[in-house]
Design a protein around this motif. Structure first.
Motif, mmCIF file in Angstrom:
data_model
loop_
_atom_site.group_PDB
_atom_site.id
_atom_site.type_symbol
_atom_site.label_atom_id
_atom_site.label_comp_id
_atom_site.label_asym_id
_atom_site.label_seq_id
_atom_site.Cartn_x
_atom_site.Cartn_y
_atom_site.Cartn_z
ATOM 1 N N LEU A 221 0.833 -1.208 0.000
ATOM 2 C CA LEU A 221 0.000 0.000 0.000
ATOM 3 C C LEU A 221 0.869 1.261 0.000
ATOM 4 O O LEU A 221 0.615 2.198 -0.762
ATOM 5 N N GLU A 222 1.893 1.281 0.847
ATOM 6 C CA GLU A 222 2.810 2.434 0.875
ATOM 7 C C GLU A 222 3.489 2.622 -0.480
ATOM 8 O O GLU A 222 3.617 3.749 -0.982
ATOM 9 N N ILE A 223 3.914 1.517 -1.067
ATOM 10 C CA ILE A 223 4.609 1.577 -2.349
ATOM 11 C C ILE A 223 3.667 2.063 -3.447
ATOM 12 O O ILE A 223 4.029 2.938 -4.242
ATOM 13 N N ALA A 224 2.472 1.506 -3.473
ATOM 14 C CA ALA A 224 1.501 1.915 -4.484
ATOM 15 C C ALA A 224 1.162 3.393 -4.343
ATOM 16 O O ALA A 224 1.072 4.122 -5.345
ATOM 17 N N ASP A 225 0.982 3.853 -3.108
ATOM 18 C CA ASP A 225 0.660 5.265 -2.880
ATOM 19 C C ASP A 225 1.778 6.189 -3.347
ATOM 20 O O ASP A 225 1.526 7.210 -3.964
ATOM 21 N N LYS A 226 3.027 5.825 -3.057
ATOM 22 C CA LYS A 226 4.153 6.709 -3.405
ATOM 23 C C LYS A 226 4.510 6.646 -4.879
ATOM 24 O O LYS A 226 4.832 7.655 -5.496
ATOM 25 N N THR A 227 4.481 5.449 -5.473
ATOM 26 C CA THR A 227 4.981 5.281 -6.841
ATOM 27 C C THR A 227 3.895 5.243 -7.900
ATOM 28 O O THR A 227 4.186 5.441 -9.076
ATOM 29 N N GLY A 228 2.674 4.933 -7.490
ATOM 30 C CA GLY A 228 1.603 4.757 -8.467
ATOM 31 C C GLY A 228 1.637 3.399 -9.145
ATOM 32 O O GLY A 228 0.868 3.130 -10.058
ATOM 33 N N ALA A 229 2.527 2.519 -8.696
ATOM 34 C CA ALA A 229 2.634 1.183 -9.281
ATOM 35 C C ALA A 229 1.429 0.335 -8.898
ATOM 36 O O ALA A 229 0.901 0.451 -7.788
ATOM 37 N N SER A 230 1.030 -0.524 -9.802
ATOM 38 C CA SER A 230 -0.056 -1.456 -9.514
ATOM 39 C C SER A 230 0.458 -2.565 -8.605
ATOM 40 O O SER A 230 1.675 -2.813 -8.526
ATOM 41 N N THR A 231 -0.464 -3.246 -7.949
ATOM 42 C CA THR A 231 -0.049 -4.371 -7.106
ATOM 43 C C THR A 231 0.582 -5.468 -7.965
ATOM 44 O O THR A 231 1.465 -6.182 -7.493
ATOM 45 N N ALA A 232 0.161 -5.589 -9.228
ATOM 46 C CA ALA A 232 0.771 -6.581 -10.125
ATOM 47 C C ALA A 232 2.238 -6.244 -10.375
ATOM 48 O O ALA A 232 3.101 -7.130 -10.354
ATOM 49 N N THR A 233 2.533 -4.979 -10.594
ATOM 50 C CA THR A 233 3.918 -4.556 -10.807
ATOM 51 C C THR A 233 4.737 -4.764 -9.547
ATOM 52 O O THR A 233 5.861 -5.283 -9.598
ATOM 53 N N ILE A 234 4.179 -4.390 -8.405
ATOM 54 C CA ILE A 234 4.890 -4.570 -7.134
ATOM 55 C C ILE A 234 5.175 -6.048 -6.904
ATOM 56 O O ILE A 234 6.282 -6.433 -6.515
ATOM 57 N N SER A 235 4.200 -6.892 -7.177
ATOM 58 C CA SER A 235 4.366 -8.332 -7.006
ATOM 59 C C SER A 235 5.432 -8.881 -7.950
ATOM 60 O O SER A 235 6.259 -9.718 -7.549
ATOM 61 N N ARG A 236 5.452 -8.417 -9.187
ATOM 62 C CA ARG A 236 6.452 -8.880 -10.153
ATOM 63 C C ARG A 236 7.861 -8.480 -9.706
ATOM 64 O O ARG A 236 8.797 -9.266 -9.781
ATOM 65 N N VAL A 237 8.006 -7.240 -9.237
ATOM 66 C CA VAL A 237 9.312 -6.788 -8.743
ATOM 67 C C VAL A 237 9.707 -7.600 -7.513
ATOM 68 O O VAL A 237 10.858 -8.024 -7.377
ATOM 69 N N ASN A 238 8.762 -7.855 -6.627
ATOM 70 C CA ASN A 238 9.043 -8.652 -5.429
ATOM 71 C C ASN A 238 9.504 -10.059 -5.807
ATOM 72 O O ASN A 238 10.433 -10.599 -5.208
#
Length: 97
Positions: free
Chosen positions: A59-76
């Motif tokens: 949630l913090e990452i999405a709020d700051k970067t505008g990245a989707s949860t799919a993108t965050i998950s792929r990077v993770n």
């Protein structure tokens, strides 16, 4: 890295990047070779990786970067099961501070 991406053309591209001398040269080269959206997407993924390593929540990452949860998950997934490229760069950047 996937074997099907290892080509002479990709080698040439990576070797070209290794010849860039400073941030200005990076801007000049990447603005010529990539679209603005491609550059922004790459920088967003890098920021997401940095924040994940800082133990930020999705949630913090999405709020700051505008990245989707799919993108965050792929990077993770890359951070946890990839080739350790992100961690290599983070360590070098920390050494050079």
């Amino acid at each position: 890295m996937s074997k099907n991406i290892r080509t002479d053309a990709v080698d040439q591209l990576f070797n070209a990047v290794l010849h860039l001398k400073d941030v200005k040269e990076c801007y000049d080269f990447f603005e010529d070779i990539c679209t603005v959206n491609e550059i922004l997407s790459l920088s967003q993924r890098f920021e997401v990786a940095k924040m994940l390593r800082e133990q930020k929540t999705y949630l913090e990452i999405a709020d700051k970067t505008g990245a989707s949860t799919a993108t965050i998950s792929r990077v993770n997934r890359s951070l946890n099961y990839g080739n350790d490229g992100y961690d290599m760069i983070f360590a070098r950047m920390k050494e050079n501070k």
